[in-house]
Write an enzyme that holds these catalytic residues in place. Structure first.
Site, PDB file in Angstrom:
ATOM      1  N   HIS A  79      77.658   9.610  75.900  1.00  0.00           N
ATOM      2  CA  HIS A  79      76.659  10.117  74.963  1.00  0.00           C
ATOM      3  C   HIS A  79      75.947  11.333  75.525  1.00  0.00           C
ATOM      4  O   HIS A  79      74.771  11.311  75.843  1.00  0.00           O
ATOM      5  CB  HIS A  79      75.666   8.999  74.599  1.00  0.00           C
ATOM      6  N   HIS A  83      79.727  15.051  73.287  1.00  0.00           N
ATOM      7  CA  HIS A  83      79.882  14.125  72.156  1.00  0.00           C
ATOM      8  C   HIS A  83      79.234  14.736  70.913  1.00  0.00           C
ATOM      9  O   HIS A  83      79.849  14.794  69.835  1.00  0.00           O
ATOM     10  CB  HIS A  83      79.242  12.775  72.492  1.00  0.00           C
ATOM     11  N   HIS A 121      72.265  13.863  66.398  1.00  0.00           N
ATOM     12  CA  HIS A 121      72.251  12.433  66.096  1.00  0.00           C
ATOM     13  C   HIS A 121      72.105  11.511  67.293  1.00  0.00           C
ATOM     14  O   HIS A 121      71.724  10.360  67.129  1.00  0.00           O
ATOM     15  CB  HIS A 121      73.504  12.045  65.289  1.00  0.00           C
ATOM     16  N   ASP A 122      72.404  11.989  68.522  1.00  0.00           N
ATOM     17  CA  ASP A 122      72.280  11.142  69.725  1.00  0.00           C
ATOM     18  C   ASP A 122      71.366  11.781  70.776  1.00  0.00           C
ATOM     19  O   ASP A 122      71.481  11.503  71.966  1.00  0.00           O
ATOM     20  CB  ASP A 122      73.664  10.893  70.349  1.00  0.00           C
ATOM     21  N   ASP A 233      81.115  10.523  63.925  1.00  0.00           N
ATOM     22  CA  ASP A 233      80.701   9.867  65.176  1.00  0.00           C
ATOM     23  C   ASP A 233      81.903   9.227  65.867  1.00  0.00           C
ATOM     24  O   ASP A 233      81.938   9.106  67.088  1.00  0.00           O
ATOM     25  CB  ASP A 233      79.641   8.799  64.869  1.00  0.00           C
TER      26      ASP A 233
HETATM   27  C1  LIG Z   1      79.420   5.030  65.443  1.00  0.00           C
HETATM   28  O1  LIG Z   1      78.386   4.596  66.311  1.00  0.00           O
HETATM   29  C2  LIG Z   1      78.734   4.300  67.612  1.00  0.00           C
HETATM   30  C3  LIG Z   1      77.689   3.898  68.435  1.00  0.00           C
HETATM   31  C4  LIG Z   1      77.961   3.595  69.768  1.00  0.00           C
HETATM   32  C5  LIG Z   1      79.255   3.707  70.257  1.00  0.00           C
HETATM   33 CL1  LIG Z   1      79.551   3.379  71.929  1.00  0.00          CL
HETATM   34  C6  LIG Z   1      80.317   4.083  69.429  1.00  0.00           C
HETATM   35  C7  LIG Z   1      81.678   4.239  69.941  1.00  0.00           C
HETATM   36  N1  LIG Z   1      82.248   5.443  70.014  1.00  0.00           N
HETATM   37  N2  LIG Z   1      83.456   5.312  70.564  1.00  0.00           N
HETATM   38  C8  LIG Z   1      83.644   3.986  70.834  1.00  0.00           C
HETATM   39  C9  LIG Z   1      84.730   3.328  71.425  1.00  0.00           C
HETATM   40  C10 LIG Z   1      85.939   4.086  71.885  1.00  0.00           C
HETATM   41  N3  LIG Z   1      84.692   2.014  71.602  1.00  0.00           N
HETATM   42  C11 LIG Z   1      83.618   1.274  71.199  1.00  0.00           C
HETATM   43  C12 LIG Z   1      83.622  -0.129  71.379  1.00  0.00           C
HETATM   44  C13 LIG Z   1      82.558  -0.894  70.899  1.00  0.00           C
HETATM   45  C14 LIG Z   1      81.488  -0.264  70.278  1.00  0.00           C
HETATM   46  C15 LIG Z   1      80.343  -1.060  69.726  1.00  0.00           C
HETATM   47  O2  LIG Z   1      79.269  -0.534  69.573  1.00  0.00           O
HETATM   48  N4  LIG Z   1      80.613  -2.351  69.414  1.00  0.00           N
HETATM   49  C16 LIG Z   1      79.572  -3.231  68.874  1.00  0.00           C
HETATM   50  C17 LIG Z   1      79.455  -3.094  67.364  1.00  0.00           C
HETATM   51  C18 LIG Z   1      80.823  -3.072  66.687  1.00  0.00           C
HETATM   52  C19 LIG Z   1      78.633  -4.238  66.824  1.00  0.00           C
HETATM   53  C20 LIG Z   1      81.445   1.135  70.139  1.00  0.00           C
HETATM   54  C21 LIG Z   1      82.496   1.915  70.586  1.00  0.00           C
HETATM   55  N5  LIG Z   1      82.534   3.302  70.438  1.00  0.00           N
HETATM   56  C22 LIG Z   1      80.044   4.407  68.106  1.00  0.00           C
HETATM   57 MG   LIG Z   2      74.187   6.951  68.276  1.00  0.00          MG
HETATM   58 ZN   LIG Z   3      77.203   9.316  68.495  1.00  0.00          ZN
END
Ligand SMILES: COc1ccc(Cl)c(-c2nnc3c(C)nc4ccc(C(=O)NCC(C)C)cc4n23)c1
Ligand SMILES: [Mg+2]
Ligand SMILES: [Zn+2]
Length: 342
Positions: A79, A83, A121-122, A233
């Protein structure tokens, strides 16, 4: 924090500089852009969509705003500024390639708000989740936990703070009505990046895609804007396997650091945060199956020209399935490192 000569340096790269070839194609990876050139590319993408002209965006104000936004990101593994730049670039791609404004899906003000929201956004992300804020009682939790979406409220506050900084209000060419509409949009769009918010809406978005987009339905227009934020995102997952896997690596660096912190604080982390227990390929198959592929399926249903994005996410999931099968064999024979993926 931002020196005047930083601004002039950016302006010298100016808008005349033509965009890297292919920057407006879906498979282009924004992480290929030199860090020192990112802001210049942001300026050029705004200009390429005619926004500088249409909204009378002053270049020095936009350059200063972009410098503050870039400085507003920490160097968390995932983040971070890159990103934000990637998410911004994807919003540029969909606005341009799906011709969202020309076809009347979104207004040009909504397009401007979408791109600015992606950039911001982050802001000031610490590499930890909303539930970590609440469980460890951080100062952000004490500020925002009553309303939920703790981190997203902080990102929004940071964005508004930059807009209110001298010489950074890029919207000062808008009428007061456009200005308040734009800020309302930015608020809703940044808060919509909380995955918990997305999960509450996704069934309505699926229903909208199967029924067909109704241009007179304001709820459809709002659901589409939220879908575009989530797609942006998650857009790293629409790129090639190498990038998708590298992104997962960075995300789990954040998750595992949080898990280490939670253990040190005597709290048991979620399995996906626990470097002793997490099986990354299996977790990624779940994340792609439950969150990523459904989102790009909805986008592809609404815009057939976006089908290539859905196909990329399905291909990346397949790669994780191969990796998982491979690891299952190795785990049986007692090995457990990810270095085969390097
Ligand atoms: C769209 O907003 C977000 C916010 C934060 C994150 Cl980190 C991401 C994000 N962006 N790339 C990824 C990848 C490659 N793997 C991830 C594996 C799990 C999760 C997660 O938050 N799982 C719990 C939920 C489903 C209840 C997020 C992941 N992620 C996207
Ligand atoms: Mg976020
Ligand atoms: Zn983000």
């Amino acid at each position: 924090k931002v020196h005047p000569d930083d601004v002039t340096k950016i302006l010298n790269c100016g808008l005349g500089h033509d965009l890297m070839p292919e920057i407006d194609l879906f498979y282009f990876s924004p992480r290929k852009v030199e860090e020192s050139e990112c802001i210049c590319y942001c300026l050029m993408m705004f200009d390429d969509l005619g926004m500088v002209q249409q909204w009378q965006l002053k270049k020095d104000t936009l350059a200063r705003f972009l410098l503050f936004v870039k400085k507003g990101y920490r160097d968390a593994p995932y983040h971070n500024w890159y990103h934000a730049f990637s998410v911004f670039h994807f919003s540029y791609l969909v606005i341009k390639n799906l011709r969202l404004v020309e076809k009347g899906y979104i207004s040009s003000l909504e397009a401007l708000a979408l791109m600015v929201s992606c950039l911001c956004h982050d802001l000031d992300h610490r590499g930890t989740t909303n539930s970590f804020q609440m469980q460890s009682g951080t100062e952000l939790a004490s500020l925002y936990s009553s309303e939920g979406s703790v981190m997203e409220r902080h990102h929004l506050a940071q964005a508004l703070c930059i807009l209110n900084t001298d010489g950074c209000n890029i919207f000062d060419g808008l009428t007061s009505e456009q200005y308040s509409r734009c800020l309302d949009l930015i608020r809703d769009l940044i808060l919509a990046t909380d995955l918990a918010h997305h999960i509450r809406l996704v069934q309505d978005q699926e229903k909208m895609a199967t029924e067909g987009f109704d241009f007179s339905n304001n709820q459809h227009k709002q659901l589409l804007l939220f879908l575009l934020m989530t797609c942006s995102d998650l857009s790293d997952q629409t790129k090639d396997w190498k990038l998708s896997r590298t992104t997962a690596d960075l995300v789990y660096q954040e998750f595992f650091s949080q898990g280490d912190l939670e253990k040190a604080m005597g709290n048991a982390p979620l399995e996906m945060m626990d470097r002793e227990k997490a099986r990354i390929p299996d977790l990624q198959i779940q994340f792609l199956s439950h969150i990523v592929c459904p989102v790009f399926k909805i986008l592809a249903q609404l815009f057939p020209e976006a089908d290539c994005l859905l196909q990329s996410t399905l291909k990346n999931r397949h790669c994780w399935e191969q990796a998982s099968a491979f690891f299952a064999r190795r785990w049986e024979s007692g090995h457990s490192s990810l270095d085969i993926l390097r």
